[in-house]
Design a protein around this motif. Structure first.
Motif, PDB file in Angstrom:
ATOM      1  N   LEU A 326       0.643  -1.149   0.198  1.00  0.00           N
ATOM      2  CA  LEU A 326      -0.055   0.138   0.053  1.00  0.00           C
ATOM      3  C   LEU A 326       0.782   1.398   0.167  1.00  0.00           C
ATOM      4  CD1 LEU A 326      -2.914  -0.811   2.451  1.00  0.00           C
ATOM      5  CD2 LEU A 326      -2.912  -0.616  -0.050  1.00  0.00           C
ATOM      6  N   GLY A 327       1.997   1.093   0.112  1.00  0.00           N
ATOM      7  CA  GLY A 327       3.001   2.234   0.118  1.00  0.00           C
ATOM      8  C   GLY A 327       3.348   2.880   1.341  1.00  0.00           C
ATOM      9  N   PHE A 328       3.066   2.259   2.339  1.00  0.00           N
ATOM     10  CA  PHE A 328       3.512   2.924   3.831  1.00  0.00           C
ATOM     11  C   PHE A 328       5.095   2.739   3.870  1.00  0.00           C
ATOM     12  CE2 PHE A 328      -0.742   1.516   4.529  1.00  0.00           C
ATOM     13  CZ  PHE A 328      -1.202   2.256   6.032  1.00  0.00           C
ATOM     14  N   ASN A 329       5.703   3.984   4.600  1.00  0.00           N
ATOM     15  CA  ASN A 329       6.902   4.172   4.592  1.00  0.00           C
ATOM     16  C   ASN A 329       7.265   3.688   6.414  1.00  0.00           C
ATOM     17  OD1 ASN A 329       6.706   6.756   2.578  1.00  0.00           O
ATOM     18  ND2 ASN A 329       7.720   4.808   2.004  1.00  0.00           N
ATOM     19  N   ALA A 330       6.631   3.865   7.128  1.00  0.00           N
ATOM     20  CA  ALA A 330       7.014   3.744   8.495  1.00  0.00           C
ATOM     21  C   ALA A 330       5.776   2.812   9.152  1.00  0.00           C
ATOM     22  CB  ALA A 330       7.082   5.138   9.057  1.00  0.00           C
ATOM     23  N   VAL A 331       6.342   2.595  10.709  1.00  0.00           N
ATOM     24  CA  VAL A 331       5.397   2.076  11.588  1.00  0.00           C
ATOM     25  C   VAL A 331       5.645   2.688  12.900  1.00  0.00           C
ATOM     26  CG1 VAL A 331       4.822   0.081  12.902  1.00  0.00           C
ATOM     27  CG2 VAL A 331       5.344  -0.403  10.719  1.00  0.00           C
ATOM     28  N   THR A 332       4.617   3.254  13.362  1.00  0.00           N
ATOM     29  CA  THR A 332       4.639   3.885  14.644  1.00  0.00           C
ATOM     30  C   THR A 332       4.108   3.199  15.719  1.00  0.00           C
ATOM     31  OG1 THR A 332       3.984   6.081  15.730  1.00  0.00           O
ATOM     32  CG2 THR A 332       2.540   5.001  13.961  1.00  0.00           C
ATOM     33  N   LEU A 344       9.454  -6.269  19.965  1.00  0.00           N
ATOM     34  CA  LEU A 344      11.077  -6.762  19.314  1.00  0.00           C
ATOM     35  C   LEU A 344      10.420  -7.450  18.144  1.00  0.00           C
ATOM     36  CD1 LEU A 344      12.938  -8.413  22.362  1.00  0.00           C
ATOM     37  CD2 LEU A 344      13.480  -6.105  20.946  1.00  0.00           C
ATOM     38  N   ASN A 345       9.315  -7.997  18.146  1.00  0.00           N
ATOM     39  CA  ASN A 345       8.726  -8.720  16.790  1.00  0.00           C
ATOM     40  C   ASN A 345       8.494  -7.817  15.830  1.00  0.00           C
ATOM     41  OD1 ASN A 345       7.998 -11.031  15.375  1.00  0.00           O
ATOM     42  ND2 ASN A 345       5.921 -10.421  15.733  1.00  0.00           N
ATOM     43  N   VAL A 346       7.656  -6.599  16.191  1.00  0.00           N
ATOM     44  CA  VAL A 346       7.737  -5.407  15.266  1.00  0.00           C
ATOM     45  C   VAL A 346       9.055  -4.770  14.794  1.00  0.00           C
ATOM     46  CG1 VAL A 346       6.850  -2.956  15.265  1.00  0.00           C
ATOM     47  CG2 VAL A 346       5.196  -4.553  16.266  1.00  0.00           C
ATOM     48  N   GLN A 347      10.017  -4.582  15.488  1.00  0.00           N
ATOM     49  CA  GLN A 347      11.185  -4.221  15.116  1.00  0.00           C
ATOM     50  C   GLN A 347      11.800  -4.989  14.060  1.00  0.00           C
ATOM     51  OE1 GLN A 347      13.854  -3.408  18.369  1.00  0.00           O
ATOM     52  NE2 GLN A 347      12.446  -1.851  19.572  1.00  0.00           N
ATOM     53  N   ARG A 348      11.879  -6.394  14.401  1.00  0.00           N
ATOM     54  CA  ARG A 348      12.263  -7.363  13.431  1.00  0.00           C
ATOM     55  C   ARG A 348      11.409  -7.240  11.980  1.00  0.00           C
ATOM     56  NH1 ARG A 348      10.424 -11.886  11.419  1.00  0.00           N
ATOM     57  NH2 ARG A 348       8.608 -11.789  12.790  1.00  0.00           N
ATOM     58  N   GLY A 351      12.522  -3.893  10.112  1.00  0.00           N
ATOM     59  CA  GLY A 351      13.724  -4.383   9.361  1.00  0.00           C
ATOM     60  C   GLY A 351      13.805  -4.907   8.269  1.00  0.00           C
ATOM     61  N   GLU A 352      13.007  -5.912   8.163  1.00  0.00           N
ATOM     62  CA  GLU A 352      12.768  -7.016   7.037  1.00  0.00           C
ATOM     63  C   GLU A 352      12.069  -6.133   5.793  1.00  0.00           C
ATOM     64  OE1 GLU A 352      10.729 -10.495   8.295  1.00  0.00           O
ATOM     65  OE2 GLU A 352      12.455 -11.217   9.486  1.00  0.00           O
ATOM     66  N   TRP A 353      11.071  -5.328   6.340  1.00  0.00           N
ATOM     67  CA  TRP A 353      10.175  -4.798   5.331  1.00  0.00           C
ATOM     68  C   TRP A 353      10.709  -3.226   4.721  1.00  0.00           C
ATOM     69  CZ3 TRP A 353       7.131  -7.029   2.034  1.00  0.00           C
ATOM     70  CH2 TRP A 353       6.615  -8.450   2.328  1.00  0.00           C
TER      71      TRP A 353
END
Length: 453
Positions: A326-332, A344-348, A351-353
Motif C-alpha cells: 500500500l506504500g507505507f514508509n513507517a510503523v509507529t 521486538l517482533n515489530v522491530q524485526r 527491518g525486514e520490510w
C-alpha cells in the motif's frame, strides 16, 4: 505569572495570543530551564482533536517534562501544526507535526475484498478500518494537508451528529438533560478552525450532563449504575467519589468510552475512512511519511479506555506485507503500551520490510504523563535517532521535496534505509532548535555537496 500559563492553554484565544504568552513566560524570571532527559514524544494530541492542551501548552508540558522533542498528531486535523512548531522553537526543543486518520483496509487495488475486511486490525471499534498516521509534514505543505482532510472531517461531523441523537434518546429516557450539539459539542471543539470533532467530544458532553444531574462524588458512581446500568471498578469508583479530583471529566469520559459508546456507536463508511492507498499516495505527494499505527493485542489498557482484546498480532506477518504494497514508509508504535516481545517482533519486521520506526504516546487525557522513559532503554534508544531523522526530514523537505527521506530524487536514495536514517538523525541534531528553519539551509548545502558519513 499563573495568568500567563492560563493564557498559553486557553482554547478560546488564537494561536498568536497563545504564542505571545509563551514568549512572555519563557522570558520571565519565573521560567526555569528544564533538565532535558533525552526522551521524545511524536504523538501528542491537542485541542484540535481532543486533549486538555493547546499546542503551545503541549510543547511547554513536553519541555517541562524534559523532552528533547515533541510532535503534534491530531485526529483528522493538522490545525495544531504551526503553533506546535513555533512553540517548540521558542523552547529550544525539536518539533514535528502530522495527523492521524482512520482508513479502509477492506479492498485491494482491484476492488476485491482484502484479507482484512472482516478483521479488527488496530481499531477497537471497527473491522476492516485501521488507524494510520501521516508525519513529518513539510511546513509549506500544511495547507494542502488541511484541504485534503476537509471531506473526512465533514463526513465524521455527520456521523457524530447522528450518534448525538442516539445519545440524547438514552439520556432523555434516563432523566438527564439532553445535548445541544451546537453549544455542547461544536462550540467546545476547534472544528471551525480546521480541528476535528471526535467521539470523545460527544462523550465529554454526555459526561457533563451526568455531572450536572449528580454532581461530583458518590452519587455519581451510584447514578451510573441506577440510570445507565454502568458498573465501575472499585478503582474508578474511588476516583469518581472524590469531588476534588482534577481529572474528573477525563476519568468519567474513560468509563463512558468503555461502557456507553458501544450503545450509540455508528460504524463509519469509506466516505469517512477512505482507502489507505489514497492516504499513502497523498502523503508521498507532499513528501510526508505515511505510517501504520501498531496497536497489538491489548491486556490492561494504560488509559483505562480499551478492553483486553486481540488485534493484529496473530496475522502481523501478512499485515506487514500488505502495508508495504500500500506504500507505507513507517510503523509507529508506543513502547509503554506493549510487551517487549511484541515490540521486538515489530522491530524485526520493520527491518525486514524497510519501514522507519516512529515512536510516540498518544496524549489525550490530563492523567497521562508526557514522559516516555522506555525510549532510554537499549531496546528502544534508536527511536530517539529516528525522531531526529523525522525532524530533519521535515525541515529539509520544506526547502525542497528532493530532500525528503523517502524521495527517489534524494541524493542519498541509494543508501540503505538504516544508513540514511543515521545521516538524517545527525542532521537533526545539528539544527539550531531555536531557529530550525534557518539552520536547515546549511544542512541542505552539506547534503548536496555529499558531506555525509
Amino acid at each position: 505569572m499563573k495568568d500567563l500559563q492560563y493564557t498559553i492553554n486557553d482554547p478560546c484565544l488564537n494561536k498568536d495570543e497563545r504564542i505571545a504568552a509563551l514568549l512572555s513566560w519563557q522570558k520571565s524570571d519565573e521560567f526555569v530551564p528544564a533538565k532535558i532527559s533525552g526522551e521524545i514524544n511524536n504523538h501528542i494530541h491537542t485541542i484540535y482533536s481532543f486533549s486538555p492542551y493547546t499546542p503551545a501548552m503541549a510543547a511547554l508540558r513536553a519541555y517541562d517534562c524534559g523532552l528533547n522533542a515533541a510532535g503534534s498528531v491530531d485526529h483528522d486535523s493538522i490545525g495544531a501544526a504551526r503553533e506546535m512548531l513555533e512553540a517548540c522553537a521558542i523552547l529550544g526543543i525539536g518539533g514535528c507535526v502530522g495527523f492521524e486518520v482512520r482508513v479502509s483496509f477492506k479492498k485491494d487495488s482491484d476492488g476485491n475484498l482484502s484479507p482484512f475486511a472482516s478483521r479488527k486490525i488496530n481499531n477497537p471499534d471497527s473491522e476492516g478500518f485501521a488507524y494510520m498516521t501521516v508525519q513529518g509534514i513539510p511546513k509549506n505543505e500544511i495547507e494542502k494537508a488541511a484541504e485534503f482532510l476537509i471531506p473526512v472531517r465533514e463526513q465524521r461531523l455527520k456521523r457524530t451528529k447522528a450518534m448525538t441523537s442516539s445519545a440524547n434518546a438514552l439520556l432523555n429516557e434516563a432523566g438527564f438533560n439532553v445535548i445541544d450539539f451546537e453549544n455542547d459539542i461544536l462550540n467546545a471543539s476547534k472544528f471551525t478552525e480546521e480541528g476535528e470533532i471526535t467521539e470523545r467530544h460527544l462523550l465529554a458532553a454526555v459526561a457533563e450532563k451526568i455531572i450536572l444531574k449528580f454532581g461530583k462524588g458518590n452519587k455519581l458512581a451510584e447514578g451510573l449504575k441506577s440510570k445507565l446500568d454502568i458498573t465501575v471498578s472499585p478503582k474508578i469508583k474511588a476516583m469518581l467519589s472524590d469531588p476534588s479530583n482534577p481529572h474528573y471529566l477525563y476519568d468519567l469520559l474513560g468509563v463512558l468510552k468503555t461502557d456507553f459508546l458501544n450503545r450509540i456507536f455508528i460504524q463509519p463508511d469509506e466516505n469517512e475512512c477512505i482507502p489507505a492507498q489514497i492516504v499513502t499516495d497523498f502523503a508521498q505527494s507532499i513528501s510526508a511519511i505515511p505510517g501504520y499505527a501498531y496497536l497489538g493485542d491489548v491486556g490492561e489498557s494504560p488509559t483505562g479506555d480499551k478492553k483486553a482484546e486481540k488485534f493484529e498480532d496473530d496475522y502481523i506477518e501478512e499485515l506487514f506485507a500488505w502495508i508495504s504494497r500500500l506504500g507505507f514508509n513507517a510503523v509507529t508504535y508506543m513502547p509503554p503500551r506493549n510487551t517487549i516481545s511484541q515490540l521486538l517482533n515489530v522491530q524485526r519486521l520493520c527491518g525486514e520490510w524497510g519501514f522507519m520506526e516512529i515512536s510516540g504516546v498518544d496524549i489525550n487525557t490530563s492523567r497521562q504523563s508526557f514522559n516516555c522513559p522506555e525510549v532510554l532503554k537499549n531496546e528502544f534508544r534508536h527511536l530517539i535517532d529516528t525522531t531526529w531523522a523525522l525532524i530533519a526530514h521535515e525541515r529539509l523537505a520544506s526547502i525542497d521535496k528532493r530532500f525528503g527521506l523517502f524521495s527517489v530524487k534524494n541524493p542519498l536514495a541509494s543508501m540503505l534505509l538504516a544508513k540514511r536514517l543515521a545521516v538524517y538523525a545527525s542532521f537533526g541534531k545539528k539544527l539550531d532548535l531555536y531557529h530550525p528553519d534557518q539552520s536547515a539551509g546549511e544542512l541542505v548545502i552539506e547534503l548536496e555537496k555529499g558531506n555525509v558519513k
